[in-house]
Design an enzyme around this catalytic site. Sequence first.
Site, PDB file in Angstrom:
ATOM      1  CB  CYS A  92      -0.919   0.015   1.208  1.00  0.00           C
ATOM      2  SG  CYS A  92      -1.859  -1.509   1.442  1.00  0.00           S
ATOM      3  CG  HIS A 128      -6.078   1.184  -0.957  1.00  0.00           C
ATOM      4  ND1 HIS A 128      -4.870   1.715  -1.374  1.00  0.00           N
ATOM      5  CD2 HIS A 128      -5.777   0.349   0.081  1.00  0.00           C
ATOM      6  CE1 HIS A 128      -3.891   1.219  -0.644  1.00  0.00           C
ATOM      7  NE2 HIS A 128      -4.420   0.381   0.246  1.00  0.00           N
ATOM      8  CB  CYS A 170      -1.646   0.837   7.637  1.00  0.00           C
ATOM      9  SG  CYS A 170      -3.234   0.578   6.815  1.00  0.00           S
TER      10      CYS A 170
END
EC number: 2.3.1.9
Length: 400
Positions: free
Chosen positions: A88, A356, A386
């Site tokens: 991520c 995302h 995160c």
Amino acid sequence: MRDVVICAPLRTPVGRMGGALAPVTALELATTVLRALVERTGIDPAGVDGVIGAQGYATMEAPAFGRVAALDAGFPVETTGYQLDRRCGSGLQAVLNAAMEVQTGVADAVIALGVESMSNAPLYTVEGRRGVTGAGLLLRDALSRGRETVGGDRFPTPEGNVGSAELLRAEYGISRDAQDALALRSHRRAVAAQESGAFAAELVNVPVPGRRGTVLVDRDEHPRADTGLEALGALRPILRRDPDATVTAGNSSGQNDAAAACIVTTPGRAAELGLEPMLRLVSWAVAGNDPLRFGVAPVPATNLALARAGIRFDDLDVIELNEAFAVQVLACLADWGVDAEDPRLNPRGSGISIGHPIGATGLRMLATLAHEMVDLDRELAVETMCIGGGQALAAVFERV
């Protein structure tokens, strides 16, 4: 070391899983944003030393992704490139790698590029070269498999990121209502930004071929103007085996398609290239923690980045914290002592509303951050997220 500035952060619209951008490959998304970067800035591609490409679900259709994207976008053969994966945090890591090259004098101008087409993430086998048995070949879904293996053998995550999110829910005592309220706030902020035209300056239209001709996708698909607390509350938890589960598709980030990019350089080189810097990189940090508690890793990463810059949390004007899950955001805020309705937090939405797209998220966030700093007249910001597997990145930026 030399100062580093961020110029011309741009992004494509964020598409839903299987949505408007699904017919477009990750490479095509990347070349679209690279070409737009050249067109909008007027920069000579020969002035770029390299392209660092971030992607979480790469295939061999474009190995060393940054290099292939640069070539397909019309950059000269002298332009170098590679790819990286910090899950991520990949898009932000591409910016930071570019920054380190520029700070140390290895390069003068580098493009950080992030892309993901989760609609086209591969199904794969690791058994095919040993021959096909009577049972056939097992095809694994890269999306789900990556969430199960990201902690390795010693730190298994058999229930993926959702299981980790539910662990934080129990540990911090975070209610379903609080999660849904944060999700709704995210959607409302993103929709308001869409309707006001606030995203226009950062967006690059994507041509998508279809049976009836080419369609230009010019708008994020993921924000929901029609959602509300009642609709969010009606969604079932993903982990149905747990009677106390609260994490749903509605209070979690989406699976999405997008690309984003920016130019990382020095103030002097920016002037030579005719670029106007938008941000200066002040400091950054990476932190690791237990993969089952990865959602709160932004806390130590951000605290360290701020300490390195000599900045207090209260000094920040904008806090861009990616919304992997509403529960994860609320857990981080609890550790920081920040109210969930703090106007500094994700003023234009984040992962739950905008989406995302793993490899592109860090650069998508940076593009939004850079433009909202100007529009909202803000000076100092942190971007943090995160990272599945027990990591987090944080970077402090100052408006130029």
